[in-house]
Scaffold this active site. Structure first.
Site, short mmCIF file in Angstrom:
data_model
loop_
_atom_site.label_atom_id
_atom_site.label_comp_id
_atom_site.label_asym_id
_atom_site.label_seq_id
_atom_site.Cartn_x
_atom_site.Cartn_y
_atom_site.Cartn_z
N ASP A 33 40.90 0.76 9.32
CA ASP A 33 39.67 1.05 8.58
C ASP A 33 38.64 0.00 8.99
OD1 ASP A 33 39.24 2.56 5.46
OD2 ASP A 33 37.70 1.24 6.31
N THR A 36 33.54 0.28 5.92
CA THR A 36 32.14 0.63 5.65
C THR A 36 31.89 0.39 4.16
OG1 THR A 36 32.59 2.91 4.98
CG2 THR A 36 32.30 2.50 7.36
N ALA A 83 36.28 8.72 7.72
CA ALA A 83 35.10 9.59 7.88
C ALA A 83 33.95 9.04 7.05
CB ALA A 83 35.42 11.01 7.41
N GLU A 84 32.77 9.44 7.45
CA GLU A 84 31.63 9.38 6.54
C GLU A 84 31.80 10.63 5.68
OE1 GLU A 84 29.25 7.18 6.03
OE2 GLU A 84 29.96 5.82 7.58
N THR A 125 38.26 19.52 5.36
CA THR A 125 37.70 19.86 4.04
C THR A 125 37.41 21.35 3.94
OG1 THR A 125 35.68 19.62 2.72
CG2 THR A 125 35.48 19.09 5.01
N ASP A 126 37.42 21.86 2.71
CA ASP A 126 37.05 23.27 2.51
C ASP A 126 35.57 23.51 2.82
OD1 ASP A 126 35.94 21.99 0.29
OD2 ASP A 126 36.80 23.35 -1.19
N GLU A 127 34.79 22.42 2.92
CA GLU A 127 33.35 22.59 3.15
C GLU A 127 33.05 23.17 4.52
OE1 GLU A 127 30.82 19.46 1.62
OE2 GLU A 127 32.36 18.85 0.20
N TYR A 153 27.25 16.80 6.99
CA TYR A 153 28.64 16.36 6.75
C TYR A 153 29.63 17.46 7.13
CZ TYR A 153 33.01 15.84 4.12
OH TYR A 153 34.34 15.80 3.77
N LYS A 157 32.52 17.69 10.18
CA LYS A 157 33.96 17.90 9.94
C LYS A 157 34.43 19.16 10.68
CE LYS A 157 36.38 15.89 7.57
NZ LYS A 157 37.22 14.68 7.84
N ASN A 183 38.51 16.40 -4.37
CA ASN A 183 39.51 15.57 -5.02
C ASN A 183 38.86 14.72 -6.12
OD1 ASN A 183 41.98 14.52 -2.57
ND2 ASN A 183 40.89 16.44 -2.69
#
Ligand code: NAD
Ligand code: TYD
Length: 339
Positions: A33, A36, A83-84, A125-127, A153, A157, A183
């Site tokens: 990591d 950030t 990730a961002e 992600t589901d996005e 974003y 992804k 989440n």
């Protein structure tokens, strides 16, 4: 077994680190990591006491640093959480999302190929599926739903996911992808809806609800997501995508009201503010595949999960007071003062 967990100082990554250390005491967990604003070493305080845990401050997009780490560690599995992760920040500054979420993923996969990693798992992600209408509750995201993104974003992804598929097909990298819904739980950075509302309510500050507050998210307790990834990296089929979600759709405004009620704070704190640009209306996951293939089911329902989460923020004031006393103040001013 040696597992590299990237983004392990963030929200879901840190919960995953603890999940793995507790469940598999014989595994080595190597956390990567670059700390950030969203990464926090104090979250990993307990993990540092475990000799099977190590931490490396490395940017996943830094090719030389990543390759020398893989040379040293020779991991069996890589799980990429780094990730961002915040949509609002992606609207203000998209390019860092390209660097970390896309280029970082490519660098990690290049290293995974060179060092013969047995499984590369991408936490997505589901996005990536875009959004669903509010008036068609029967529609859910399946793994076959086309990728169609709204925000910088989600676009970053989705792009990363396409690279992951390409690395499987072109180079034979053994990959899996999970696409989870929103989440919530311990260690959640207070830029996101639930922790932000809990902390503002505790401080008697306005609760900024975007637009009409009717946007719907499908909430999953973070430990259930960790278990899903644990199952996928051990038993998931190479090359496959698994949607992860617990059929728990809630409108934002209902969550904010529930937080007020639980903390005994007045709903007059709720302040409707200008909507997010391109705001996705509704997310909803169909988790049939992971249930039928891997036997995964969520264990924590929202009623219990939200109470546990609120209690965690009450019990861990030092953790979030430290965060909100720093740069966060500037972020909050910039993001919310003109809304
Ligand atoms: P987070 O923002 O809390 O944590 C991200 C972590 O990644 C931080 O510790 C940060 O320091 C680290 N990081 C960022 N850039 C890095 C870089 N270049 N190199 C190394 N480390 C870097 O995010 P989160 O909510 O824990 O999300 C983790 C992953 O899960 C992300 O990939 C996100 O897209 C995905 N996801 C999140 C949710 C959610 O509801 N939070 C849902 C589905 C999927
Ligand atoms: P967020 O936690 O940022 O997750 P995501 O956008 O990735 O789903 O936001 C969840 C929902 O809450 C989303 O519809 C935007 C809304 N929201 C607010 O209304 N106010 C806020 O201050 C924040 C951060 C989010």
């Amino acid at each position: 077994m040696k597992i590299i967990v990237t983004g392990g100082a963030g929200f879901i990554g840190s919960n995953f680190v603890y999940h793995m250390l507790n469940k598999y005491p014989e595994y080595e967990i190597i956390c990567v990591d670059n700390l950030t604003y969203a990464g926090n070493l104090s979250t990993l305080q307990e993990a540092f006491k475990n000799e099977k845990f190590s931490f490396h401050k490395v940017d996943i997009a830094d090719r030389n640093a990543v390759f020398s780490l893989f040379e040293e560690v020779r991991p069996d599995i890589v799980v990429n959480f780094a990730a961002e992760s915040h949509v609002d920040r992606s609207i203000e500054n998209p390019s860092i999302f390209v660097d970390t979420n896309i280029s970082g993923t490519v660098v990690l996969m290049d290293a995974s190929i060179k060092y013969g990693v047995k499984r590369y798992h991408q936490v997505s992600t589901d996005e990536v599926y875009g959004d669903l209408p509010l008036d068609k509750p029967e529609l859910l995201f399946t793994e076959e739903t086309p990728v169609k993104t709204s925000s910088p974003y989600s676009s970053s992804k989705a792009s990363a996911d396409l690279f992951v598929h390409a690395y499987n097909r072109t180079y034979g990298l053994p990959i899996t992808i999970s696409r989870c819904s929103n989440n919530y739980g311990p260690n959640h950075f207070p830029e996101k809806l639930i922790p932000l509302m809990i902390i503002n309510a505790l401080n008697d500050k306005p609760l900024p609800v975007y637009g009409d507050g009717q946007n719907v998210r499908d909430w999953l307790y973070v430990e259930d997501h960790c278990e899903a990834i644990d199952l996928i990296i051990h038993d998931g089929k190479i090359g496959e995508v698994y949607n992860v979600g617990g059929h728990n759709e809630m409108a934002n405004i209902d969550i904010v009201k529930l937080i007020c009620k639980t903390l005994d704070k007045p709903e007059s704190l709720i302040t409707y503010v200008n909507d997010r640009k391109g705001h996705d209306r509704r997310y909803a996951i169909d988790p049939t595949k992971i249930h039928s293939e891997l036997g995964w089911l969520p264990k924590t329902n929202f009623e219990n999960g939200i109470q546990k989460t609120i209690q965690w923020y009450l019990d861990n004031r030092d953790w979030w007071e430290e965060i909100i006393s720093g740069d966060y103040q500037n972020y909050y001013k910039e993001m919310y003062s003109n809304r």
